[in-house]
Design an enzyme around this catalytic site. Structure first.
Site, PDB file in Angstrom:
ATOM      1  N   ASP A  95     112.381  47.692  36.087  1.00  0.00           N
ATOM      2  CA  ASP A  95     113.044  46.814  37.064  1.00  0.00           C
ATOM      3  C   ASP A  95     114.505  46.457  36.739  1.00  0.00           C
ATOM      4  O   ASP A  95     114.897  45.291  36.887  1.00  0.00           O
ATOM      5  CB  ASP A  95     112.238  45.516  37.231  1.00  0.00           C
ATOM      6  CG  ASP A  95     110.843  45.739  37.806  1.00  0.00           C
ATOM      7  OD1 ASP A  95     110.465  46.899  38.033  1.00  0.00           O
ATOM      8  OD2 ASP A  95     110.112  44.746  38.009  1.00  0.00           O
ATOM      9  N   ASP A  99     110.873  47.172  41.528  1.00  0.00           N
ATOM     10  CA  ASP A  99     110.181  46.132  42.289  1.00  0.00           C
ATOM     11  C   ASP A  99     110.571  46.345  43.753  1.00  0.00           C
ATOM     12  O   ASP A  99     111.767  46.474  44.065  1.00  0.00           O
ATOM     13  CB  ASP A  99     110.666  44.762  41.764  1.00  0.00           C
ATOM     14  CG  ASP A  99     109.621  43.664  41.834  1.00  0.00           C
ATOM     15  OD1 ASP A  99     108.421  43.949  41.649  1.00  0.00           O
ATOM     16  OD2 ASP A  99     110.017  42.496  42.083  1.00  0.00           O
ATOM     17  N   HIS A 131     109.426  44.974  47.409  1.00  0.00           N
ATOM     18  CA  HIS A 131     108.603  44.103  48.249  1.00  0.00           C
ATOM     19  C   HIS A 131     108.954  44.224  49.736  1.00  0.00           C
ATOM     20  O   HIS A 131     110.133  44.287  50.081  1.00  0.00           O
ATOM     21  CB  HIS A 131     108.817  42.645  47.855  1.00  0.00           C
ATOM     22  CG  HIS A 131     108.450  42.321  46.438  1.00  0.00           C
ATOM     23  ND1 HIS A 131     107.215  42.586  45.897  1.00  0.00           N
ATOM     24  CD2 HIS A 131     109.160  41.729  45.443  1.00  0.00           C
ATOM     25  CE1 HIS A 131     107.183  42.170  44.635  1.00  0.00           C
ATOM     26  NE2 HIS A 131     108.361  41.662  44.332  1.00  0.00           N
ATOM     27  N   HIS A 191     106.937  38.880  51.662  1.00  0.00           N
ATOM     28  CA  HIS A 191     105.906  39.149  50.652  1.00  0.00           C
ATOM     29  C   HIS A 191     105.248  37.848  50.181  1.00  0.00           C
ATOM     30  O   HIS A 191     105.903  36.808  50.104  1.00  0.00           O
ATOM     31  CB  HIS A 191     106.535  39.880  49.450  1.00  0.00           C
ATOM     32  CG  HIS A 191     105.535  40.400  48.480  1.00  0.00           C
ATOM     33  ND1 HIS A 191     105.269  39.786  47.282  1.00  0.00           N
ATOM     34  CD2 HIS A 191     104.711  41.471  48.554  1.00  0.00           C
ATOM     35  CE1 HIS A 191     104.329  40.485  46.648  1.00  0.00           C
ATOM     36  NE2 HIS A 191     103.977  41.505  47.392  1.00  0.00           N
ATOM     37  N   HIS A 225     113.282  38.427  46.749  1.00  0.00           N
ATOM     38  CA  HIS A 225     114.001  39.357  45.873  1.00  0.00           C
ATOM     39  C   HIS A 225     113.481  40.773  46.081  1.00  0.00           C
ATOM     40  O   HIS A 225     112.344  40.968  46.513  1.00  0.00           O
ATOM     41  CB  HIS A 225     113.816  38.960  44.393  1.00  0.00           C
ATOM     42  CG  HIS A 225     112.395  39.096  43.932  1.00  0.00           C
ATOM     43  ND1 HIS A 225     111.443  38.130  44.184  1.00  0.00           N
ATOM     44  CD2 HIS A 225     111.756  40.092  43.278  1.00  0.00           C
ATOM     45  CE1 HIS A 225     110.280  38.525  43.691  1.00  0.00           C
ATOM     46  NE2 HIS A 225     110.441  39.725  43.142  1.00  0.00           N
ATOM     47  N   LYS A 264     106.595  49.350  43.005  1.00  0.00           N
ATOM     48  CA  LYS A 264     105.444  48.450  42.906  1.00  0.00           C
ATOM     49  C   LYS A 264     105.759  47.156  43.646  1.00  0.00           C
ATOM     50  O   LYS A 264     106.926  46.835  43.872  1.00  0.00           O
ATOM     51  CB  LYS A 264     105.133  48.158  41.440  1.00  0.00           C
ATOM     52  CG  LYS A 264     106.289  47.480  40.728  1.00  0.00           C
ATOM     53  CD  LYS A 264     106.050  47.335  39.251  1.00  0.00           C
ATOM     54  CE  LYS A 264     107.204  46.638  38.580  1.00  0.00           C
ATOM     55  NZ  LYS A 264     107.507  45.285  39.100  1.00  0.00           N
ATOM     56  N   CYS A 295     107.414  41.349  34.052  1.00  0.00           N
ATOM     57  CA  CYS A 295     107.043  42.747  34.282  1.00  0.00           C
ATOM     58  C   CYS A 295     106.945  43.573  32.999  1.00  0.00           C
ATOM     59  O   CYS A 295     106.072  44.436  32.892  1.00  0.00           O
ATOM     60  CB  CYS A 295     107.991  43.373  35.293  1.00  0.00           C
ATOM     61  SG  CYS A 295     107.725  42.663  36.936  1.00  0.00           S
TER      62      CYS A 295
HETATM   63  C1  VGL Z   1     109.627  40.353  38.142  1.00  0.00           C
HETATM   64  C2  VGL Z   1     109.228  38.277  38.993  1.00  0.00           C
HETATM   65  C3  VGL Z   1     108.965  38.801  40.234  1.00  0.00           C
HETATM   66  C4  VGL Z   1     110.017  41.179  36.966  1.00  0.00           C
HETATM   67  C5  VGL Z   1     109.360  40.906  39.384  1.00  0.00           C
HETATM   68  O1  VGL Z   1     110.543  42.304  37.151  1.00  0.00           O
HETATM   69  O2  VGL Z   1     109.814  40.705  35.821  1.00  0.00           O
HETATM   70  N1  VGL Z   1     109.552  39.054  37.952  1.00  0.00           N
HETATM   71  N2  VGL Z   1     109.040  40.119  40.419  1.00  0.00           N
HETATM   72 ZN    ZN Z   2     108.900  40.860  42.377  1.00  0.00          ZN
END
Ligand code: VGL
Ligand code: ZN
Length: 198
Positions: free
Chosen positions: A9, A47, A49, A53, A82, A107, A152
């Site tokens: 990410d 990430d 979404h 979401h 996000h 994901k 993550c």
């Molecule tokens: C993440 C919060 C929400 C991450 C992703 O990449 O750690 N954290 N979505």
């Molecule tokens: Zn996320």
């Protein structure tokens, strides 16, 4: 057997100026780029979404970002909107060497379930397909880097170890959100699961 680098990410929304900025998140990009040549395979996660979401606080009337809620699969932190599919914030950090990637795994696209881990959605049972990809390529060792250490990266590390991969997290090439002690908790959990933290 082979060794893969999993880059978690490293996206604009998780870097300074982004919607869910991780302090100093962009500082790890040069080090990650430099590491890529040392691996048999490089995999990036993204990430990704849909709008509205269920992990977004904006989808829960009366809730604010960083509040906790309960989902059918367990507790869930609610985040600012996000990494919405197709938006600038969902793009990789512009400095990241994405050309070197063999696979990009997305994901968090299921509207009803968040997905911190690169391996399973947050119900811990719905697979992303990454395990099958790694096994069919003969990969048995993983090094994880990226954002965020305590979400993550942590969930991916725990799942990787549980699946039997020899798993290392390069903590110097990760950065954390650190919500109410979540970084210390993540360190303890990963160590307890047999993940090597370096
Ligand atoms: C993440 C919060 C929400 C991450 C992703 O990449 O750690 N954290 N979505
Ligand atoms: Zn996320």
């Amino acid at each position: 057997m082979s060794h893969a680098l999993i880059v978690i990410d490293v996206q604009k929304d998780f870097c300074p100026g982004g919607a869910l900025a991780v302090p100093d998140g962009d500082a790890i990009v040069p080090g990650i780029n430099a590491l890529m040549a040392d691996f048999d395979a490089v995999i990036l996660t993204q990430d990704w979404h849909p709008q509205g979401h269920s992990s977004f606080a904006s989808s829960h009337p009366g809730k604010a970002p960083y509040d906790l809620t309960t989902m059918p699969y367990g507790p869930q932190v609610l985040w600012p909107d996000h990494c919405v599919q197709g938006t600038t914030g969902a793009q990789f950090h512009p400095g990241l060497k994405t050309d070197r990637a063999d696979l990009i795994i997305r994901k968090g696209y299921n509207p009803a379930i968040d997905s911190y881990s690169a391996f399973f959605e947050n119900d811990r049972t719905t697979p992303t397909g990454l395990e099958g990809y790694l096994r069919t390529r003969g990969i048995d060792r993983l090094t994880l880097v990226g954002l965020a250490t305590d979400f993550c990266v942590n969930y991916s590390g725990l799942d990787a170890a549980r699946l039997g991969f020899a798993t290392q997290v390069r903590m110097d090439l990760c950065r954390a959100i650190d919500l109410n002690g979540s970084l210390d908790a993540a360190r303890d959990a990963m160590r307890g699961a047999g993940v090597t933290l370096t």
